[in-house]
Design a protein around this motif. Structure first.
Motif, PDB file in Angstrom:
ATOM      1  N   ALA A 293       0.826  -1.213   0.000  1.00  0.00           N
ATOM      2  CA  ALA A 293       0.000   0.000   0.000  1.00  0.00           C
ATOM      3  C   ALA A 293       0.856   1.256   0.000  1.00  0.00           C
ATOM      4  O   ALA A 293       0.417   2.318  -0.460  1.00  0.00           O
ATOM      5  N   HIS A 294       2.078   1.152   0.523  1.00  0.00           N
ATOM      6  CA  HIS A 294       2.965   2.316   0.581  1.00  0.00           C
ATOM      7  C   HIS A 294       3.878   2.413  -0.638  1.00  0.00           C
ATOM      8  O   HIS A 294       4.696   3.322  -0.715  1.00  0.00           O
ATOM      9  N   ALA A 295       3.741   1.474  -1.558  1.00  0.00           N
ATOM     10  CA  ALA A 295       4.606   1.466  -2.740  1.00  0.00           C
ATOM     11  C   ALA A 295       4.011   2.373  -3.804  1.00  0.00           C
ATOM     12  O   ALA A 295       2.879   2.172  -4.243  1.00  0.00           O
ATOM     13  N   ARG A 296       4.777   3.389  -4.213  1.00  0.00           N
ATOM     14  CA  ARG A 296       4.306   4.315  -5.234  1.00  0.00           C
ATOM     15  C   ARG A 296       4.807   3.939  -6.621  1.00  0.00           C
ATOM     16  O   ARG A 296       4.126   4.154  -7.609  1.00  0.00           O
ATOM     17  N   THR A 297       6.027   3.449  -6.676  1.00  0.00           N
ATOM     18  CA  THR A 297       6.623   3.130  -7.961  1.00  0.00           C
ATOM     19  C   THR A 297       6.782   1.621  -8.115  1.00  0.00           C
ATOM     20  O   THR A 297       6.668   0.864  -7.149  1.00  0.00           O
ATOM     21  N   VAL A 298       7.063   1.205  -9.357  1.00  0.00           N
ATOM     22  CA  VAL A 298       7.305  -0.217  -9.610  1.00  0.00           C
ATOM     23  C   VAL A 298       8.493  -0.697  -8.782  1.00  0.00           C
ATOM     24  O   VAL A 298       8.488  -1.806  -8.243  1.00  0.00           O
ATOM     25  N   GLN A 299       9.516   0.145  -8.662  1.00  0.00           N
ATOM     26  CA  GLN A 299      10.681  -0.236  -7.869  1.00  0.00           C
ATOM     27  C   GLN A 299      10.308  -0.411  -6.407  1.00  0.00           C
ATOM     28  O   GLN A 299      10.853  -1.287  -5.716  1.00  0.00           O
ATOM     29  N   ASP A 300       9.372   0.392  -5.904  1.00  0.00           N
ATOM     30  CA  ASP A 300       8.907   0.219  -4.525  1.00  0.00           C
ATOM     31  C   ASP A 300       8.264  -1.162  -4.353  1.00  0.00           C
ATOM     32  O   ASP A 300       8.479  -1.836  -3.338  1.00  0.00           O
ATOM     33  N   VAL A 301       7.451  -1.575  -5.327  1.00  0.00           N
ATOM     34  CA  VAL A 301       6.822  -2.899  -5.268  1.00  0.00           C
ATOM     35  C   VAL A 301       7.897  -3.984  -5.268  1.00  0.00           C
ATOM     36  O   VAL A 301       7.844  -4.940  -4.483  1.00  0.00           O
ATOM     37  N   ILE A 302       8.885  -3.820  -6.136  1.00  0.00           N
ATOM     38  CA  ILE A 302       9.968  -4.802  -6.208  1.00  0.00           C
ATOM     39  C   ILE A 302      10.717  -4.865  -4.886  1.00  0.00           C
ATOM     40  O   ILE A 302      11.043  -5.952  -4.386  1.00  0.00           O
ATOM     41  N   ASP A 303      10.984  -3.710  -4.300  1.00  0.00           N
ATOM     42  CA  ASP A 303      11.719  -3.681  -3.030  1.00  0.00           C
ATOM     43  C   ASP A 303      10.957  -4.410  -1.940  1.00  0.00           C
ATOM     44  O   ASP A 303      11.549  -5.121  -1.116  1.00  0.00           O
ATOM     45  N   VAL A 304       9.632  -4.251  -1.919  1.00  0.00           N
ATOM     46  CA  VAL A 304       8.824  -4.938  -0.908  1.00  0.00           C
ATOM     47  C   VAL A 304       8.921  -6.446  -1.079  1.00  0.00           C
ATOM     48  O   VAL A 304       9.099  -7.195  -0.110  1.00  0.00           O
ATOM     49  N   LEU A 305       8.832  -6.910  -2.321  1.00  0.00           N
ATOM     50  CA  LEU A 305       8.826  -8.349  -2.571  1.00  0.00           C
ATOM     51  C   LEU A 305      10.213  -8.968  -2.429  1.00  0.00           C
ATOM     52  O   LEU A 305      10.348 -10.110  -1.988  1.00  0.00           O
ATOM     53  N   GLU A 306      11.256  -8.234  -2.814  1.00  0.00           N
ATOM     54  CA  GLU A 306      12.608  -8.776  -2.713  1.00  0.00           C
ATOM     55  C   GLU A 306      13.152  -8.753  -1.299  1.00  0.00           C
ATOM     56  O   GLU A 306      14.094  -9.477  -0.974  1.00  0.00           O
ATOM     57  N   ASP A 307      12.582  -7.902  -0.456  1.00  0.00           N
ATOM     58  CA  ASP A 307      13.061  -7.784   0.911  1.00  0.00           C
ATOM     59  C   ASP A 307      12.948  -9.132   1.631  1.00  0.00           C
ATOM     60  O   ASP A 307      12.000  -9.889   1.441  1.00  0.00           O
ATOM     61  N   THR A 308      13.931  -9.430   2.490  1.00  0.00           N
ATOM     62  CA  THR A 308      13.941 -10.709   3.218  1.00  0.00           C
ATOM     63  C   THR A 308      12.677 -10.885   4.037  1.00  0.00           C
ATOM     64  O   THR A 308      12.083 -11.963   4.082  1.00  0.00           O
ATOM     65  N   HIS A 309      12.243  -9.814   4.709  1.00  0.00           N
ATOM     66  CA  HIS A 309      11.012  -9.916   5.500  1.00  0.00           C
ATOM     67  C   HIS A 309       9.806 -10.162   4.597  1.00  0.00           C
ATOM     68  O   HIS A 309       8.853 -10.832   4.984  1.00  0.00           O
ATOM     69  N   GLY A 310       9.870  -9.593   3.387  1.00  0.00           N
ATOM     70  CA  GLY A 310       8.774  -9.841   2.455  1.00  0.00           C
ATOM     71  C   GLY A 310       8.675 -11.301   2.091  1.00  0.00           C
ATOM     72  O   GLY A 310       7.594 -11.887   2.052  1.00  0.00           O
ATOM     73  N   LEU A 311       9.820 -11.946   1.854  1.00  0.00           N
ATOM     74  CA  LEU A 311       9.808 -13.376   1.564  1.00  0.00           C
ATOM     75  C   LEU A 311       9.291 -14.174   2.756  1.00  0.00           C
ATOM     76  O   LEU A 311       8.586 -15.167   2.613  1.00  0.00           O
ATOM     77  N   THR A 312       9.672 -13.724   3.969  1.00  0.00           N
ATOM     78  CA  THR A 312       9.196 -14.410   5.172  1.00  0.00           C
ATOM     79  C   THR A 312       7.682 -14.327   5.265  1.00  0.00           C
ATOM     80  O   THR A 312       7.004 -15.310   5.575  1.00  0.00           O
ATOM     81  N   HIS A 313       7.134 -13.147   4.979  1.00  0.00           N
ATOM     82  CA  HIS A 313       5.677 -12.995   5.011  1.00  0.00           C
ATOM     83  C   HIS A 313       5.024 -13.925   3.994  1.00  0.00           C
ATOM     84  O   HIS A 313       3.973 -14.518   4.253  1.00  0.00           O
ATOM     85  N   LEU A 314       5.644 -14.011   2.831  1.00  0.00           N
ATOM     86  CA  LEU A 314       5.072 -14.853   1.793  1.00  0.00           C
ATOM     87  C   LEU A 314       5.267 -16.335   2.087  1.00  0.00           C
ATOM     88  O   LEU A 314       4.622 -17.177   1.476  1.00  0.00           O
ATOM     89  N   GLY A 315       6.157 -16.651   3.000  1.00  0.00           N
ATOM     90  CA  GLY A 315       6.411 -18.036   3.345  1.00  0.00           C
ATOM     91  C   GLY A 315       7.250 -18.761   2.322  1.00  0.00           C
ATOM     92  O   GLY A 315       7.345 -19.987   2.349  1.00  0.00           O
ATOM     93  N   ALA A 316       7.854 -18.027   1.399  1.00  0.00           N
ATOM     94  CA  ALA A 316       8.606 -18.653   0.316  1.00  0.00           C
ATOM     95  C   ALA A 316      10.098 -18.594   0.589  1.00  0.00           C
ATOM     96  O   ALA A 316      10.586 -17.752   1.330  1.00  0.00           O
ATOM     97  N   THR A 317      10.815 -19.501  -0.051  1.00  0.00           N
ATOM     98  CA  THR A 317      12.269 -19.501   0.018  1.00  0.00           C
ATOM     99  C   THR A 317      12.866 -18.556  -1.007  1.00  0.00           C
ATOM    100  O   THR A 317      13.849 -17.874  -0.749  1.00  0.00           O
ATOM    101  N   SER A 318      12.258 -18.505  -2.167  1.00  0.00           N
ATOM    102  CA  SER A 318      12.760 -17.672  -3.249  1.00  0.00           C
ATOM    103  C   SER A 318      11.576 -17.103  -4.019  1.00  0.00           C
ATOM    104  O   SER A 318      10.480 -17.677  -4.007  1.00  0.00           O
ATOM    105  N   LEU A 319      11.837 -15.968  -4.661  1.00  0.00           N
ATOM    106  CA  LEU A 319      10.770 -15.286  -5.392  1.00  0.00           C
ATOM    107  C   LEU A 319      11.332 -14.757  -6.698  1.00  0.00           C
ATOM    108  O   LEU A 319      12.472 -14.300  -6.761  1.00  0.00           O
ATOM    109  N   VAL A 320      10.517 -14.809  -7.747  1.00  0.00           N
ATOM    110  CA  VAL A 320      10.872 -14.197  -9.023  1.00  0.00           C
ATOM    111  C   VAL A 320       9.644 -13.457  -9.545  1.00  0.00           C
ATOM    112  O   VAL A 320       8.500 -13.852  -9.282  1.00  0.00           O
TER     113      VAL A 320
END
Length: 691
Positions: A166-193
């Motif tokens: 919700a706080h992501a304004r740009t595409v890079q902001d979205v990428i940063d949220v998903l690539e972040d280690t905590h983001g992966l933890t929230h998603l429960g995944a080991t790796s993300l693409v």
């Protein structure tokens, strides 16, 4: 069980005499344990619970050892002994018995201890029952609770990720949220693409953990045999439930990710308005398979990410449009002005869809002069930008036509009113003579400029002001007072819009003081200083745009004054007039005017005489020698009248009316400038250096 060393006694045949029907209905057996005799009497239902026949049981607890395994018997004995010792009134326990067929079955017992008046335990009566169904139900409830907890966790995955996005304004902001280690933890995944559709190809824009790109997959054709490409083509998610399935389905990709020890994966198309904009892949090393609920949660997650990406794309498009429109309205380039170093900067507002009305401009003028403009049209939208562009152009045109600064501002105000817009604009116009350093300032509701000294000290330059452009025409108050000061070599004039000083919770005065400190401690070079001020504005953020113009008068090595004489001449003071004429002759002789000496003296005398005859009050006579590409001698006569001189034919006597004709014929260039509440008539003569 507890052994009290009871003597062998015969069991009463009629115990219990009156079995409790309620206990029987609930398949509960009862017992009566005489602690003194050691007899442990059970009813028929209790026999069934323990799975013993009446003839197999002799009334002693040891007989039940055939049904109660030793570990369970030790645990029960310890529990009962502790209850007897610590004065408890009851106890309860779950234990297992081994049935006749060899299976284990859970049983529950509840005992109530009866004591005599001394507190000594004498008897225990209680119940036993089959607890298999109860514990099965408990296990089912625990399983249900665990399932519910898992569902809550899965739901929280979507909520946490959505909240972060919700706080992501740009595409890079979205990428940063998903690539972040905590983001992966929230998603429960080991790796993300994640990849986005660009020009008919899949562009890999994210891979986590960081720098975990598979070679050759950054940009791939749509028909490439990779899972993301497949889900984009088909718009159908693909859930891979085992390593074997992954290796079989995507043999090109699998060898590159075996080190991640992937056990399952989910590839989801990112769809917005029935159109794929990309795909995301979540890879797991601790999951085998996906339930229906797992799949629904992941689909909801994919939808949330897709919406965030679309919002970010729209934001960036609007930001680019706003920035492009704003830049198109600003000058494409700043002219090189002899005698000055000029730097301009513009910073757009932090809100991408808002277009500001701030602008700057630099206008080369005849006679070594330059006009500097800073302004701000009310509002933050395309209309404000359009008004700004028109206003900038007409203000430049009025200045280039040779109008005085006050007239330039008044005409610009009338133009803005005639645009039939509700917008007004603040503006500051500075006209600087770089040869003399004289700067005339006109302010229309704008902020005062700053002046930085060569030693770094910075002060506010007070400027009398009029109403903002547009409003002054509405109210019929088109008078704009002109303030004058001298900009010495090495000094820098700082013009700016309010976005540079306005901050939430900070007064305007405090913001200006902060800006003065930044200017004073900043670099000497105007370009470096401008960069520094804009960097601070970027760090601070804010919802307003910023325009900035710095003009530094160059030092003596580039364009210098070779000397200056000045004389005050009061009206009706013949002695002062004689002294002024003497000063002119002395200056001409000292500076070696040569053949032009007579012309200079004649023109200067005519200018002084006109000032004293046609105005009320005194005059100030100033002579300067200027060196640059040409050596020039400049004469100025300043008076307190705002009435401009005009050429006219000589009168009948043939004497009056020839003043400006002489000035025009004998000088190389001359002009009139508003100066405060009065004016300055000036002229220049090119005087070659003496041999």
């Amino acid at each position: 069980m507890v052994d009290r060393g009871a003597s062998a006694l015969s069991l009463p045949d009629d115990w219990p005499a009156h079995p409790d029907p309620i206990l029987a209905l609930n398949r509960m057996g009862s017992f009566d344990w005489d602690l003194d005799s050691g007899l442990f009497q059970m009813d028929a239902q209790a026999h069934e619970v323990f799975d013993v026949l009446p003839e197999e049981y002799n009334g002693h607890p040891e007989t039940l050892a055939m049904r109660v395994p030793p570990p369970e018997a030790i645990r029960l004995d310890t529990l009962v002994s502790q209850a007897l010792k610590d004065g408890s009134e009851n106890y309860g326990a779950y234990f297992r018995i081994r049935c006749r067929d060899g299976t284990l079955r859970w049983t529950h017992t509840q005992g109530y201890i009866r004591r005599d008046e001394t507190g000594r335990p004498r008897r225990i009566i209680g119940i036993v029952r089959d607890a298999t169904q109860e514990l099965s139900e408990r296990a089912a409830r625990r399983e249900q609770a665990a399932h519910f907890q898992a569902r809550r966790h899965q739901t929280s995955v979507v909520q946490l990720t959505t909240a972060a996005l919700a706080h992501a304004r740009t595409v890079q902001d979205v990428i940063d949220v998903l690539e972040d280690t905590h983001g992966l933890t929230h998603l429960g995944a080991t790796s993300l693409v994640m990849g986005l559709v660009e020009a008919g190809r899949i562009n890999m824009v994210a891979a986590g953990p960081q720098d975990s790109y598979v070679p050759g997959t950054r940009i791939t054709r749509m028909d490439a045999q990779y899972p993301m490409n497949e889900v984009v083509r088909t718009l159908v998610p693909h859930f891979i439930e085992s390593p074997e399935e992954f290796a079989e389905s995507y043999p090109l990709l699998w060898p590159h990710i075996t080190d991640l020890k992937i056990t399952s994966a989910a590839y989801l198309p990112l769809i917005v308005q029935a159109r794929p904009i990309g795909a995301i892949g979540l890879l797991y090393n601790d999951r085998h398979g996906f339930s229906e609920e797992d799949r629904n949660v992941l689909l909801a997650l994919g939808s949330s990410i897709a919406q965030s990406l679309q919002r970010a794309m729209f934001y960036e498009q609007e930001k680019d449009l706003a920035k492009g429109l704003q830049q198109a309205m600003l000058p494409r380039s700043i002219p090189s002005v002899p005698g000055a170093d000029i730097a301009v900067r513009y910073r757009s507002a932090s809100l991408g869809r808002d277009i500001g009305g701030d602008w700057y401009d630099v206008i080369p003028l005849p006679g070594g002069r330059v006009g500097a403009v800073i302004g701000d049209v009310q509002g933050h939208d395309t209309h404000a930008a359009a008004v700004m562009g028109q206003l900038r152009i007409v203000l430049r045109a009025y200045a280039a036509e040779g109008h005085t600064p006050a007239t330039v501002m008044a005409r610009a105000s009338v133009f803005l009113k005639e645009l039939d817009t509700e917008r007004f604009a603040t503006c500051l116009y500075a006209e600087a003579d770089l040869s003399t350093g004289v700067v005339q300032l006109v302010r229309a509701g704008h902020m005062d400029p700053l002046v930085r000294q060569p030693d770094g000290t910075c002060r506010r330059q007070p400027v009398e002001g009029g109403l903002p452009l547009g409003l002054s025409a509405d109210f019929g108050r088109l008078e704009y007072p002109v303030s004058t000061f001298e900009l010495d070599p090495g000094q820098t004039l700082v013009l700016y819009t309010d976005g540079l000083v306005e901050q939430p919770g900070v007064s305007l005065g405090e913001g200006v003081r902060t800006l003065r400190e930044l200017v004073g401690t900043g670099p000497d070079d105007v370009h470096d200083l401008a960069d520094r001020l804009i960097e601070v504005a970027e760090e601070r953020g804010g919802d307003d745009d910023v325009a900035l113009l710095l003009l530094r008068r160059r030092g003596l090595t580039t364009h210098q004054t070779g000397g200056r004489f000045q004389q005050h001449v009061a009206a009706g003071d013949p002695e002062a007039l004689a002294l002024a004429r003497h000063m002119v002759r002395a200056a001409v002789d000292a500076w070696g005017a040569g053949e032009r000496a007579d012309e200079i003296e004649l023109v200067a005398d005519e200018m002084i005489t006109n000032a004293l005859l046609h105005t009320e009050g005194s005059a100030v006579v100033t002579l300067r020698v200027l060196t640059g590409s040409d050596r020039r001698l400049r004469a100025e006569v300043e008076d307190s009248s705002s009435a401009l001189p005009r050429r006219r034919e000589a009168g009948e006597s043939g004497v009056s009316g020839r003043g400006l004709l002489l000035v025009d014929r004998l000088t190389d260039v001359w002009g009139v400038e508003a100066r405060g509440g009065g004016k300055v008539v000036w002229c220049e003569f090119i005087v070659p250096e003496r041999d």
